[in-house]
Design an enzyme around this catalytic site. Structure first.
Site, short mmCIF file in Angstrom:
data_model
loop_
_atom_site.label_atom_id
_atom_site.label_comp_id
_atom_site.label_asym_id
_atom_site.label_seq_id
_atom_site.Cartn_x
_atom_site.Cartn_y
_atom_site.Cartn_z
N GLY A 87 7.72 -18.85 -7.74
CA GLY A 87 7.26 -17.74 -8.54
C GLY A 87 6.11 -19.28 -9.73
N CYS A 135 16.37 -19.47 -6.70
CA CYS A 135 16.41 -20.00 -4.91
C CYS A 135 17.03 -21.11 -4.40
CB CYS A 135 14.98 -19.87 -4.63
SG CYS A 135 14.81 -20.80 -2.86
N CYS A 184 19.06 -19.06 -3.12
CA CYS A 184 19.20 -19.03 -1.78
C CYS A 184 19.65 -20.15 -0.69
CB CYS A 184 17.78 -18.84 -1.47
SG CYS A 184 17.02 -17.54 -2.48
N LYS A 188 23.56 -20.99 -0.74
CA LYS A 188 24.20 -20.26 -0.02
C LYS A 188 23.90 -20.05 1.37
CE LYS A 188 21.83 -16.89 1.28
NZ LYS A 188 21.28 -16.26 0.87
N GLY A 210 28.22 -3.83 -4.01
CA GLY A 210 27.73 -4.06 -2.40
C GLY A 210 26.74 -4.67 -2.39
N TYR A 258 23.68 -7.63 -1.78
CA TYR A 258 22.95 -8.90 -0.98
C TYR A 258 24.02 -9.65 -1.23
CZ TYR A 258 18.16 -7.61 -0.07
OH TYR A 258 16.85 -7.45 0.35
N GLU A 279 26.76 -11.15 1.16
CA GLU A 279 27.30 -12.04 1.51
C GLU A 279 28.67 -13.52 1.07
OE1 GLU A 279 22.91 -13.93 -0.10
OE2 GLU A 279 22.12 -12.86 1.72
N ARG A 302 31.63 0.40 -5.96
CA ARG A 302 31.40 1.81 -6.00
C ARG A 302 31.13 3.23 -5.39
NH1 ARG A 302 26.99 1.77 -11.26
NH2 ARG A 302 25.74 1.25 -9.95
N THR A 305 12.63 -15.12 -2.92
CA THR A 305 11.77 -16.06 -3.04
C THR A 305 10.27 -16.13 -2.38
OG1 THR A 305 13.63 -17.26 -3.45
CG2 THR A 305 12.16 -18.11 -2.13
N HIS A 314 13.99 -13.45 28.09
CA HIS A 314 15.61 -13.39 28.66
C HIS A 314 16.27 -13.88 28.96
CE1 HIS A 314 18.27 -10.99 31.03
NE2 HIS A 314 17.93 -11.32 31.68
N GLU A 364 15.76 -8.86 23.44
CA GLU A 364 15.28 -8.64 23.89
C GLU A 364 14.93 -7.24 24.23
OE1 GLU A 364 15.88 -9.07 28.57
OE2 GLU A 364 18.10 -9.97 27.47
P1 NDP Z 1 21.67 -5.43 -5.68
O1 NDP Z 1 21.32 -4.76 -6.34
O2 NDP Z 1 21.85 -5.69 -4.14
O3 NDP Z 1 23.44 -4.84 -6.22
C1 NDP Z 1 24.46 -4.72 -6.67
C2 NDP Z 1 25.72 -4.22 -6.34
O4 NDP Z 1 26.32 -3.36 -7.56
C3 NDP Z 1 25.20 -2.78 -5.65
O5 NDP Z 1 25.72 -2.65 -5.08
C4 NDP Z 1 25.61 -1.37 -6.71
O6 NDP Z 1 26.05 0.01 -6.46
C5 NDP Z 1 26.72 -2.89 -7.49
N1 NDP Z 1 26.62 -1.82 -9.19
C6 NDP Z 1 25.92 -1.87 -9.95
N2 NDP Z 1 25.97 -2.34 -11.27
C7 NDP Z 1 26.89 -1.55 -11.10
C8 NDP Z 1 28.13 -0.78 -12.37
N3 NDP Z 1 27.93 -1.36 -13.26
N4 NDP Z 1 29.47 -1.01 -11.68
C9 NDP Z 1 30.08 -0.70 -10.16
N5 NDP Z 1 29.05 -1.37 -9.47
C10 NDP Z 1 27.61 -1.37 -9.61
O7 NDP Z 1 22.41 -6.81 -6.77
P2 NDP Z 1 22.61 -8.11 -6.12
O8 NDP Z 1 23.58 -9.08 -7.62
O9 NDP Z 1 23.92 -8.32 -5.24
O10 NDP Z 1 21.16 -8.92 -5.72
C11 NDP Z 1 20.33 -9.43 -6.85
C12 NDP Z 1 18.67 -8.98 -5.98
O11 NDP Z 1 18.60 -10.75 -5.86
C13 NDP Z 1 19.32 -8.36 -4.41
O12 NDP Z 1 18.59 -7.10 -4.79
C14 NDP Z 1 18.07 -9.27 -3.90
O13 NDP Z 1 16.94 -8.85 -4.39
C15 NDP Z 1 18.41 -10.67 -3.82
N6 NDP Z 1 18.64 -11.53 -3.49
C16 NDP Z 1 17.78 -11.51 -1.67
C17 NDP Z 1 19.36 -12.26 -0.77
C18 NDP Z 1 18.59 -12.23 0.18
O14 NDP Z 1 17.25 -11.77 0.61
N7 NDP Z 1 18.97 -12.54 1.19
C19 NDP Z 1 20.02 -12.81 -1.33
C20 NDP Z 1 21.18 -12.55 -2.76
C21 NDP Z 1 20.23 -11.76 -3.51
P3 NDP Z 1 25.28 1.08 -6.43
O15 NDP Z 1 24.08 0.55 -4.72
O16 NDP Z 1 26.00 1.78 -6.05
O17 NDP Z 1 23.71 0.81 -7.15
#
Ligand code: NDP
Length: 459
Positions: free
Chosen positions: A16, A43, A48, A51, A177, A179, A183, A200, A312, A436, A441
Site C-alpha cells: 500500500g 507480501c 504472499c 508462500k 484454521g 488462511y 496454506e 478451536r 495485498t 472444454h 466449464e
Molecule cells: P485468520 O484471521 O485468517 O485466521 C486466524 C485463525 O486463528 C482463525 O482460525 C481463528 O479462529 C484462530 N484464532 C484466533 N485467535 C485465536 C485464539 N486466541 N486461540 C485459538 N485460535 C485463535 O488469520 P491468518 O493469520 O491466517 O491470516 C491473517 C490474514 O492475512 C487473513 O485473514 C487474510 O486477510 C490475510 N492472508 C491472506 C492470504 C491470501 O490471500 N491467500 C494468505 C495469508 C493471509 P476462529 O476462526 O475461531 O476465529
C-alpha cells in the site's frame, strides 16, 4: 508547501505504501518513504510471494504420484530444503530491489529506519533524523499475533520464521484454521512433513461458505493432514525429543516444530499515533473513513494497519485511491464490496461474494447450484474432488456468490469476480459458452438447483 521538507511522508514500504508513494511522486510531489525492514512489506518479504513459492515447491510430491498414474516412472525423489530457500531468497531480493528502483525512478526518497510521529506534521526516523511533511500516510501493515500468556509460547514460531527454518522438520503442529494455517499445512504436508492442524472452531476457514469449509477439511485429511477441531493449545513443553503440544481436549501431540497462525494484528506499536492524536478502533487498528483519512486531518492510513480487508491488492487499491484523491484532484474511494480472494491451500480455494448463509440472511430466498466432481487430471488415480458452487438471488436471478475448491480455483475466481462485480444474472452467466474440457466449464453448465439434503436422508 515549502514550509515542510516533503509533501508526503509514507511510513512503511509495503504494497500500500509503495503504491501511494510512487503515484504521489509521479504527480510531482516531494515524497519520502521510511521502512525499518526490507522494502516490499509482508507480501513480498514474508507473505504472499515466498508462500506461493513454497506452495509450488510442495505441490511436486503430488505431481510425482499423478505422473505415475500416467505411465511415468518417477523413481526416488528428494527435496533439498536449503537449495530451495536459497533460490526463494534470491528471487525475494530481486523483487525487493525492483520495489526500491520503482520508488527511486518515481522520484521518491527512501529512508531506512523505524519512523515515529512527533506531531501531526513531524516524523522522527531512527538513525536518520527528523523530517516534516504536509501529509503523512501510515502503511505499516500487520504482524503475527501470538498468545503471549500461553505457557511455552516462546517455543512456537509464527509465519515469519516459517520462511527461514534451518531444517525442514519431520513433524509440525500448526495452530489456527485461517488462511495461513491451512496454506502452511498444505505446504509442509506436500514437503513430506507430518502435519497436525489444531483449530478451536468446528471447521477451518471461518467466514467462508460452509460447503467450502467442510469440503476443504475433507481434502486436507485425504492428503494426510491430521485435522483436530474444537480444540486448542493449553501449553507447549520442550522435551528432549522436540516439543509437546498439550491440548484442551486432554490429548498431547509431539512435534519438532509448533507454528501459531492465530491471526495478525495491525502494526501500530511505537508509531507515536497517540502523540499525534490518531485514533484507533476497538481492535487496535488505525481508524479511517472511506477515503482512508484518520481522525487527524493531514494523516491517512491504508492496508492491513487499518484492518479492513487484509489483502495485498486491497492495500494497493487503497493506496492508489488516496494518491488519486490527494495528488491528482480526483476524489476516489476504493469499493470494498465483492473483493475476491484465494486461499492457497491444497487444493486451493477461490471465493467471491456472499456465502450461502449470508445470502440467505440478506436476501431470504436464494437458489444454490453445486457440483462436486473428480478433476479430469486424476481420472487415472487419486480421490481428490473439486467443489463448485454458485449462489443466486431467487428474485432477481443475480449471482451473489461463487466458491470453488479445486485446481486453479484462484485463477478461476479472478475471472468470475469480474462478472459478479458487474451484477451478472444467472441466465447471462449461463449464456456464456463453456470452454472444454476444463473444470471451470462446470460453472457455466450448472442448471439444476441444488436441494440441501434433509435430515435423515442418505447421500
Ligand atoms: P485468520 O484471521 O485468517 O485466521 C486466524 C485463525 O486463528 C482463525 O482460525 C481463528 O479462529 C484462530 N484464532 C484466533 N485467535 C485465536 C485464539 N486466541 N486461540 C485459538 N485460535 C485463535 O488469520 P491468518 O493469520 O491466517 O491470516 C491473517 C490474514 O492475512 C487473513 O485473514 C487474510 O486477510 C490475510 N492472508 C491472506 C492470504 C491470501 O490471500 N491467500 C494468505 C495469508 C493471509 P476462529 O476462526 O475461531 O476465529
Amino acid at each position: 508547501m515549502a514550509q515542510y521538507d516533503y509533501d508526503l511522508f509514507v511510513i512503511g514500504a509495503g504494497s500500500g505504501g509503495v503504491r501511494a508513494a510512487r503515484l504521489a511522486a509521479m504527480s510531482g510531489a516531494r515524497v519520502a518513504v521510511a521502512e525499518e525492514h526490507r522494502v516490499g512489506g509482508t507480501c513480498v518479504i514474508r507473505g504472499c510471494v515466498p508462500k506461493k513459492f513454497m506452495v509450488y515447491a510442495s505441490e511436486f510430491s503430488k505431481h510425482f504420484k499423478t505422473a505415475e498414474t500416467y505411465g511415468w516412472s518417477v523413481g526416488e525423489t528428494r527435496f533439498d530444503w536449503p537449495a530451495f530457500l536459497a533460490e526463494k531468497d534470491k528471487e525475494i531480493a530481486r523483487l525487493s530491489g525492483i520495489y526500491v528502483r520503482n520508488l527511486q525512478n518515481a522520484g521518491a526518497e527512501l529512508a531506512h529506519g523505524k519512523a515515529r510521529l512527533i506531531d501531526a506534521h513531524t516524523v522522527e526516523i531512527e538513525g536518520v533524523g527528523t523530517k516534516t511533511a504536509d501529509k503523512i500516510l501510515i502503511a505499516t501493515g500487520g504482524r503475527p499475533w501470538m498468545p503471549k500468556d500461553l505457557p511455552g509460547v516462546e517455543y512456537a514460531i509464527s509465519s515469519n520464521e516459517a520462511f527461514h527454518l534451518e531444517r525442514l522438520p519431520k513433524s509440525i503442529v500448526i495452530a489456527g484454521g485461517g488462511y495461513i494455517a491451512v496454506e502452511f499445512a498444505g505446504i509442509f504436508n506436500g514437503l513430506g512433513v507430518d502435519v497436525t492442524l489444531v483449530h478451536r472452531g468446528p471447521n477451518v476457514l471461518r467466514g467462508f461458505d460452509d460447503d467450502v469449509r467442510s469440503h476443504l477439511a475433507e481434502e486436507l485429511e485425504k492428503r494426510g493432514i491430521k485435522v483436530v477441531l474444537g480444540c486448542q493449545h493449553k501449553s507447549i513443553e520442550k522435551t528432549a525429543g522436540g516439543l509437546t503440544s498439550h491440548l484442551t481436549d486432554g490429548h498431547h501431540v509431539e512435534s519438532d516444530v509448533v507454528m501459531f497462525c492465530l491471526g495478525r494484528e495491525p502494526y501500530v506499536e511505537g508509531l507515536g499515533l497517540e502523540t499525534a492524536g490518531v485514533e484507533l478502533t476497538e481492535r487496535g487498528a488505525v481508524k479511517v473513513d472511506d477515503y482512508s483519512r484518520t481522525s487527524v486531518e493531514n494523516i491517512w492510513a491504508v492496508g492491513d494497519v487499518t484492518d479492513r480487508i487484509n489483502l495485498t491488492p486491497v492495500a494497493i487499491r487503497e493506496g492508489a485511491a488516496f494518491a488519486q484523491t490527494e495528488f491528482y484532484g480526483q476524489r476516489t474511494s476504493f469499493d470494498h464490496e465483492m473483493v475476491a480472494s484465494a486461499v492457497f491451500s491444497q487444493p486451493p480455494v477461490g471465493s467471491v461474494g456472499l456465502t450461502e448463509a449470508d445470502a440467505r440472511k440478506q436476501y431470504g430466498k436464494v437458489d444454490i447450484y453445486l457440483a462436486r466432481l473428480k478433476p479430469m487430471k486424476y481420472a487415472f488415480g487419486g480421490d481428490e474432488r473439486s467443489l463448485l458452487k454458485l449462489i443466486v438471488d431467487a428474485e432477481t436471478e443475480r449471482v451473489l456468490g461463487c466458491h470453488v475448491v479445486g485446481p486453479d480455483a484462484p485463477e478461476m475466481i479472478q475471472m468470475a469476480a469480474i462478472a459478479i462485480k458487474m451484477g451478472v444474472t444467472k441466465s447471462q452467466w449461463d449464456s456464456t459458452c463453456a470452454v472444454h474440457p476444463t473444470l471451470a466449464e462446470e460453472l457455466v453448465t450448472m442448471r439444476e438447483k441444488h436441494v440441501p439434503m434433509a435430515m435423515g436422508q442418505v447421500a
